[in-house]
Design a protein around this motif. Structure first.
Motif, PDB file in Angstrom:
ATOM      1  N   ALA A 409      78.092  15.880  49.396  1.00  0.00           N
ATOM      2  CA  ALA A 409      77.689  14.500  49.112  1.00  0.00           C
ATOM      3  C   ALA A 409      78.917  13.599  48.995  1.00  0.00           C
ATOM      4  O   ALA A 409      78.920  12.453  49.479  1.00  0.00           O
ATOM      5  CB  ALA A 409      76.868  14.457  47.827  1.00  0.00           C
ATOM      6  N   GLU A 410      79.971  14.109  48.361  1.00  0.00           N
ATOM      7  CA  GLU A 410      81.191  13.307  48.205  1.00  0.00           C
ATOM      8  C   GLU A 410      81.868  13.073  49.552  1.00  0.00           C
ATOM      9  O   GLU A 410      82.429  11.999  49.794  1.00  0.00           O
ATOM     10  CB  GLU A 410      82.140  13.995  47.231  1.00  0.00           C
ATOM     11  N   ARG A 412      80.265  12.957  52.484  1.00  0.00           N
ATOM     12  CA  ARG A 412      79.403  11.991  53.166  1.00  0.00           C
ATOM     13  C   ARG A 412      79.671  10.572  52.651  1.00  0.00           C
ATOM     14  O   ARG A 412      79.773   9.612  53.427  1.00  0.00           O
ATOM     15  CB  ARG A 412      77.933  12.379  52.963  1.00  0.00           C
ATOM     16  N   GLU A 413      79.808  10.468  51.342  1.00  0.00           N
ATOM     17  CA  GLU A 413      80.065   9.153  50.741  1.00  0.00           C
ATOM     18  C   GLU A 413      81.405   8.596  51.195  1.00  0.00           C
ATOM     19  O   GLU A 413      81.523   7.392  51.481  1.00  0.00           O
ATOM     20  CB  GLU A 413      80.033   9.292  49.216  1.00  0.00           C
ATOM     21  N   GLU A 416      80.916   7.358  54.751  1.00  0.00           N
ATOM     22  CA  GLU A 416      80.066   6.155  54.808  1.00  0.00           C
ATOM     23  C   GLU A 416      80.785   4.944  54.253  1.00  0.00           C
ATOM     24  O   GLU A 416      80.565   3.815  54.719  1.00  0.00           O
ATOM     25  CB  GLU A 416      78.769   6.407  54.036  1.00  0.00           C
ATOM     26  N   GLN A 417      81.633   5.125  53.255  1.00  0.00           N
ATOM     27  CA  GLN A 417      82.355   4.003  52.655  1.00  0.00           C
ATOM     28  C   GLN A 417      83.608   3.640  53.443  1.00  0.00           C
ATOM     29  O   GLN A 417      84.290   2.664  53.100  1.00  0.00           O
ATOM     30  CB  GLN A 417      82.744   4.338  51.214  1.00  0.00           C
ATOM     31  N   GLN A 424      89.288  11.174  53.134  1.00  0.00           N
ATOM     32  CA  GLN A 424      88.204  11.950  53.721  1.00  0.00           C
ATOM     33  C   GLN A 424      88.618  13.416  53.887  1.00  0.00           C
ATOM     34  O   GLN A 424      87.817  14.335  53.645  1.00  0.00           O
ATOM     35  CB  GLN A 424      87.805  11.362  55.077  1.00  0.00           C
ATOM     36  N   GLU A 427      88.350  15.296  50.655  1.00  0.00           N
ATOM     37  CA  GLU A 427      86.970  15.666  50.341  1.00  0.00           C
ATOM     38  C   GLU A 427      86.513  16.843  51.198  1.00  0.00           C
ATOM     39  O   GLU A 427      85.759  17.716  50.732  1.00  0.00           O
ATOM     40  CB  GLU A 427      86.037  14.459  50.538  1.00  0.00           C
TER      41      GLU A 427
END
Length: 499
Positions: A409-410, A412-413, A416-417, A424, A427
């Motif tokens: 989820a982190e 993906r976030e 997306e951000q 990235q 993560e």
């Protein structure tokens, strides 16, 4: 009268070679014992009136020669301590050549207060040098047929192998020699050398060694020395010599210029090439690649030998010490009922080694011992295993799955951000690290798991390429949906790997 034993050598088998002093010792003794009556001199001594008792019957009472020799030595000591006069103990050949009972007496008589005198005698070596016609100054080794191993054989030395009592022993000798010498290498079998009417000398190819008749107490095998390069090509000494020559001023210019740093990458590359042969299950290729890897070890060791820090033999010595120390269940008095016990012993001994080096628990990290330059996935796995040993771990795999979902989820976030590529990537690293924990919980090596997936991907992709090539189509111009159809076909029907 103090206890005393005099040991006399009966020589190689010719009574004329006994010295006058030895003959008088035998003739004047209160009690004469001989290890065996199966010796050509015995009949001549009996004709002069010398009475003797033998230990021949002992050979029938035990399964091994060491047990026989132990019994004989103990019996002689007991007889000497009984104090019924001096004992003369006569043995074939020279008492100090291939005579285990005399060695035992030399070790134990001083402890028992027994005076031990050893008189020499002509050994079978004297006759061998003459009858077989070689000079030991050229290089010579004497080996016992019992327990002979190929590691002790040196083709550049004249080699005599004694104690070849029977065909079974000759067969064991043959097998050991064949690990070093070609099957048709000429060897010489000698029976009763120097004994008139009994001597036999036969030149035979090695493969016939256990087909020769007449093996007994006076038999030996002679392997002539040779400088044939082919006989040394499999030896460690020859490898050491070759690497030293390559690094010498007269050697290879490229090899001379190398340093630890310049060939550092070679060590890594050769290691991966060995791993590839393991994955391919290709023994012939593995043999070659293990040689290349061994060369890297030899080169690094040779560099240190040249400046006097250590040699490759020091490397081997420290490894031998470590293996023995860390396997107390094999070389010590502890036990291990299974692999888990053995691993626990290994870890305990590693901890003991650190204590001996002054590395206490307070001065070291739990994570110490993980090489800095390991591949990242393998390193993550080892770090997690070490941390888990002190309780830093999830209770079960459900916690790992939650962590994977959290890190996914982190990631993906972050994407997306539109966070920076570096953020990235961090993560992504967290996600991979969490997935590595899952491998540990299901007892799978993540490096091997990913390697298998890589191989599976490669096989299926090659299938796609082959199918398109057979149609005359260019993969670079093929729509992705067509490639996906072929991918599914590789999984189900036409591919090499249908897993």
């Amino acid at each position: 009268m103090s206890a005393a034993i005099t040991v006399v050598g009966l020589g190689s088998g010719n009574a004329d070679r006994l010295t006058l002093g030895m003959f008088k010792t035998l003739q004047g003794a209160d009690r004469v014992y001989v290890r065996t009556l199966k010796h050509p001199v015995i009949d001549d001594l009996r004709e002069t009136g010398i009475e003797m008792k033998s230990f021949d019957s002992v050979y029938e009472s035990y399964d091994t020669f060491p047990e026989v020799y132990e019994h004989i030595a103990a019996s002689l000591i007991k007889l000497a301590l009984a104090g019924e006069g001096e004992i003369v103990y006569a043995v074939p050949g020279h008492p100090m050549v291939a005579e285990a009972t005399v060695r035992l007496l030399r070790e134990r008589c001083p402890e028992q207060g027994i005076a031990l005198k050893v008189l020499g005698g002509e050994s079978f070596l004297d006759e061998a040098f003459v009858r077989l016609g070689f000079d030991p100054i050229e290089g010579f080794q004497l080996l016992d047929a019992g327990g002979l191993s190929s590691s002790r054989l040196q083709p550049q030395l004249h080699t005599l192998i004694g104690q070849v009592y029977d065909m079974f022993t000759a067969s064991e000798v043959k097998l050991a020699l064949m690990e070093v010498y070609p099957d048709d290498y000429e060897v010489i079998v000698g029976h009763a050398l120097g004994v008139e009417g009994q001597e036999s000398i036969q030149h035979i190819p090695l493969y016939e060694l256990d087909r020769v008749e007449g093996y007994g107490n006076l038999s030996l095998v002679y392997v002539p020395r040779s400088d044939d390069e082919q006989l040394r090509r499999r030896s460690f000494d020859r490898l050491h010599e070759i690497v030293a020559v390559l690094r010498s001023p007269e050697g290879c210019p490229w090899d001379r210029e190398q340093t630890h740093q310049s060939i550092r990458k070679n060590l890594i590359e050769e290691t991966y090439e060995v791993l590839e042969t393991i994955d391919e299950d290709d023994p012939d290729h593995m043999q070659e690649e293990l040689g290349d890897l061994l060369l890297q070890i030899m080169l690094h060791s040779q560099m240190e030998e040249e400046i006097g820090t250590f040699t490759v033999r020091d490397v081997i010595g420290s490894l031998n010490d470590k293996l023995i120390f860390r396997h107390p269940h094999v070389f010590g008095d502890t036990s291990a009922k299974d692999a888990e016990d053995a691993l626990q012993n290994w870890e305990q001994m590693k901890a003991e080694e650190k204590l001996r080096k002054g590395q206490t628990a307070s001065s070291t990290s739990v994570l110490d011992g993980v090489p800095r330059d390991l591949p990242a996935l393998m390193k993550a796995y080892k770090l997690q295993k070490k941390a888990a040993k002190v309780g830093f771990d999830w209770d079960d795999i459900s916690g790992v799955f939650q962590k994977i979902e959290e890190e996914l989820a982190e990631l993906r976030e972050a994407v997306e951000q539109g966070l920076s590529p570096e953020e990235q990537a961090l993560e992504l690293g967290d996600l991979l690290f969490a997935a590595c924990n899952a491998a540990r919980f299901i007892q799978a090596d993540p490096e091997e798991a990913l390697s298998r997936t890589n191989r599976k991907f490669t096989e299926r992709f090659h299938y796609i390429e082959e199918q398109l090539s057979a149609r005359g189509e260019d993969i670079r111009k093929t729509p992705v949906n067509v490639m996906e159809e072929l991918w599914q076909s590789a999984k189900t029907s036409g591919g090499r790997d249908k897993a």
